[in-house]
Motif scaffolding. Structure first.
Motif, PDB file in Angstrom:
ATOM      1  N   ASP A  24      77.054 -18.510  50.642  1.00 48.33           N
ATOM      2  CA  ASP A  24      77.925 -17.416  50.527  1.00 48.33           C
ATOM      3  C   ASP A  24      79.400 -17.721  51.027  1.00 48.33           C
ATOM      4  OD1 ASP A  24      74.901 -17.271  50.658  1.00 48.33           O
ATOM      5  OD2 ASP A  24      75.366 -16.002  52.608  1.00 48.33           O
ATOM      6  N   GLU A  25      79.504 -17.588  51.537  1.00 41.72           N
ATOM      7  CA  GLU A  25      80.844 -18.964  51.665  1.00 41.72           C
ATOM      8  C   GLU A  25      81.052 -19.932  51.559  1.00 41.72           C
ATOM      9  OE1 GLU A  25      83.032 -14.837  53.587  1.00 41.72           O
ATOM     10  OE2 GLU A  25      81.580 -16.060  55.088  1.00 41.72           O
ATOM     11  N   VAL A  27      82.538 -23.434  53.950  1.00 38.76           N
ATOM     12  CA  VAL A  27      81.431 -23.901  54.995  1.00 38.76           C
ATOM     13  C   VAL A  27      81.857 -25.064  55.403  1.00 38.76           C
ATOM     14  CG1 VAL A  27      80.276 -23.780  56.904  1.00 38.76           C
ATOM     15  CG2 VAL A  27      80.130 -22.103  54.914  1.00 38.76           C
ATOM     16  N   HIS A  56      84.755 -21.172  56.236  1.00 39.86           N
ATOM     17  CA  HIS A  56      84.397 -21.222  57.773  1.00 39.86           C
ATOM     18  C   HIS A  56      84.628 -22.498  58.132  1.00 39.86           C
ATOM     19  CE1 HIS A  56      82.984 -17.069  58.743  1.00 39.86           C
ATOM     20  NE2 HIS A  56      82.395 -16.768  57.234  1.00 39.86           N
ATOM     21  N   GLY A 126      77.659 -18.241  56.508  1.00 41.52           N
ATOM     22  CA  GLY A 126      78.523 -18.056  55.535  1.00 41.52           C
ATOM     23  C   GLY A 126      77.438 -18.644  54.552  1.00 41.52           C
TER      24      GLY A 126
END
Ligand SMILES: [Zn+2]
Length: 205
Positions: A24-25, A27, A56, A126
């Protein structure tokens, strides 16, 4: 080295591996031994990832070979630094590390990062599921992303075999073995440890 869609094994973090998951993001899982920051960044750059792309940085536990570049990488990326609540005092230097870790940490010069957030039970960061796996350290966590388990130092791999991390390095070996038992019940196909190469899950694990 790409090991699955969105999952990269940062091999230049030799000695204690780092993983990049573009879920998702973006990491980063753990940060390797002290002074490996430039090598890690170089490998990320080759993957087309700039420091500021990392959202992250998730630490599995407080050991110096996992938090070694956390301060440096956090400062360059502006990423949120996550850690297990029970390991934060050791990361911040508010408590001496337990057992043999105290001696190891005193021999290895490392910069202490400032932890931004602690994991809550059952949360994801994430796209990575946080799994509580204490034993190697009091707060040690593992992560699962799709069919891949990132066990930190819960287990390691040696010549393709999955083995518990060493007893002499465990905060509580009995608790570690209980954590291994609980992780065994989860569904995953690959194990990507900090120590040893990623391997396909074997029936014994
Ligand atoms: Zn380690």
């Amino acid at each position: 080295m790409q090991i699955a869609k969105n999952v990269h094994w940062i091999t230049r973090a030799k000695g204690s591996y780092v993983y990049l998951v573009l879920g998702d993001e973006p990491v980063l899982i753990d940060t390797g031994m002290p002074n490996r920051g430039p090598d890690i960044l170089e490998e990320l750059r080759e993957l087309g990832i700039r420091p500021q792309d990392i959202a992250h940085i998730v630490l599995t536990h407080h050991d110096v070979d996992h938090i070694g570049n956390a301060k440096h990488l956090k400062a360059l990326s502006g990423a949120t630094l996550w850690a297990p609540e029970r390991d934060v005092p050791y990361i911040h230097g508010a408590a001496p590390r337990p057992g043999i870790k105290r001696a190891i940490a005193s021999l290895v010069r490392h910069e202490r990062p400032e932890v931004d957030r602690i994991y809550q039970a059952g949360q994801t960061v994430g796209g990575l599921e946080v799994i509580e796996t204490p034993g190697h350290t009091p707060g040690h966590v593992s992560f699962r992303y799709q069919d891949i388990l990132f066990p930190g130092d819960l287990v390691m791999t040696r010549r393709g075999k999955i083995v518990p991390s060493p007893r002499f390095l465990a905060w509580d070996h009995r608790v570690l073995m209980q954590s291994i038992d609980s992780v065994r019940r989860l569904t995953f196909d690959w194990v990507c440890p900090a120590h040893g190469q990623p391997v396909r899950r074997t029936p014994l694990f």
